[in-house]
Scaffold this active site. Structure first.
Site, PDB file in Angstrom:
ATOM      1  CG  PHE A 100      -1.719   1.072   1.138  1.00  0.00           C
ATOM      2  CD1 PHE A 100      -3.197   1.085   0.575  1.00  0.00           C
ATOM      3  CD2 PHE A 100      -1.577   2.157   2.218  1.00  0.00           C
ATOM      4  CE1 PHE A 100      -4.045   2.180   0.804  1.00  0.00           C
ATOM      5  CE2 PHE A 100      -2.426   3.166   2.299  1.00  0.00           C
ATOM      6  CZ  PHE A 100      -3.705   3.289   1.690  1.00  0.00           C
ATOM      7  CG  ASN A 195      -3.986   3.626   7.219  1.00  0.00           C
ATOM      8  OD1 ASN A 195      -5.018   3.659   7.050  1.00  0.00           O
ATOM      9  ND2 ASN A 195      -3.048   4.018   6.086  1.00  0.00           N
ATOM     10  N   PRO A 196      -5.828   0.658   9.334  1.00  0.00           N
ATOM     11  CG  PRO A 196      -8.046   0.460  10.206  1.00  0.00           C
ATOM     12  CD  PRO A 196      -7.008   1.301  10.072  1.00  0.00           C
TER      13      PRO A 196
END
Length: 299
Positions: A100, A195-196
């Site tokens: 990510f 930060n899921p």
């Protein structure tokens, strides 16, 4: 003898190359065509963006390399995948396919974690769950060098990038699911940050192609309401934190009430608050674990 002046109208000038690329990127729907074009050319030339006006000419080979990157960006490959790096607070991270790409808005959550770690004591213990590239963990370790920082990541591909970025930082990286990670730290952690994934499954069409088609699925999708990972985080954080410890978690801008509600509803937390990003959009929540040994605390 003075250097010849740069001719900005020459097709080999940096300016002409950027203007042509900007048109291509704008037509492809890229949100920041001027910025991206300049970043890509600076990357090809090995200079900073500020140094581009000093470039006298772009060679045919450099122009070809630049055009290839522009075409990839026009196909909505993330800019950071093409340059291989992403700036985040005071660190530079290596990124690429399988991890990510850290976003600027997450810097606010990282800043909160840094502040909480500094306030926690002489040797604060910080856990970064769903670490991805390692951006938050590395920021805390860099800005609070006395902290003991742990990072957890489930995705094997992302773990490779995190290992590379965190090498030599002192951060202790663990592979696994945040729901079961680091039981040896239960009840001792000062700060949990995460930060899921938080995008609902039915929001596919609304997600930018750069994220939808290139960021790993494990970092994006979180059940029908986007809150599945946050519910797991609430339980994990209650298990890991000491009484009075704090948790911070990013969420979607549409979850400014529902995300904090996950924590409020459990009865394990006080001071449950939501915080906006620089654009005023709901961005991350924070909460403090109750000090009174509430029977609902997951231990």
């Amino acid at each position: 003898m003075s250097e010849p002046e740069v001719d900005p109208t020459s097709p080999t000038s940096a300016g002409a190359q950027i203007r042509a690329a900007e048109n291509v990127l704008a037509q492809a729907g890229v949100a920041s065509p001027s910025y991206d074009a300049a970043e890509l050319l600076a990357h090809v030339l090995g200079v900073s963006r500020a140094g581009l006006p000093l470039v006298r000419a772009v060679s045919a080979e450099q122009a070809a390399d630049f055009d290839a990157l522009v075409q990839q960006r026009a196909s909505r490959a993330p800019l950071q995948h093409l340059t291989g790096s992403a700036g985040f607070r005071y660190v530079e991270l290596r990124v690429g396919p399988g991890v990510f790409v850290p976003r600027p808005e997450t810097e606010l959550l990282a800043g909160w974690a840094v502040e909480q770690a500094r306030a926690a004591g002489e040797v604060p213990v910080v856990v970064d769950l769903c670490t991805g590239s390692g951006a938050i963990a590395l920021s805390v370790a860099t800005e609070v060098p006395e902290a003991e920082v742990y990072a957890v990541e489930l995705d094997p591909k992302a773990l490779v990038w995190a290992h590379d970025n965190l090498a030599g930082s002192g951060v202790r990286l663990h592979e696994g699911d945040m729901a079961e990670a680091l039981h040896e730290l239960d009840g001792t952690v000062d700060v949990v940050v995460c930060n899921p994934p938080y995008i609902p499954l039915d929001a596919w069409e609304s997600v930018a192609p750069e994220a939808r088609d290139h960021d790993p699925a494990l970092a994006l999708w979180s059940g029908d309401d986007g809150l599945v990972a946050l519910r797991a985080l609430e339980v994990a954080a209650a298990r890991l934190l000491r009484p009075g410890g704090v948790v911070g978690a990013e969420h979607a801008d549409a979850q400014g009430e529902t995300a904090p509600g996950v924590f409020s509803a459990s009865g394990r937390w006080t001071q449950v608050r939501d915080h906006p990003d620089l654009a005023g959009r709901a961005r991350y929540l924070t909460a403090r674990l109750r000090r009174d040994g509430h029977p609902g605390v997951a231990r």
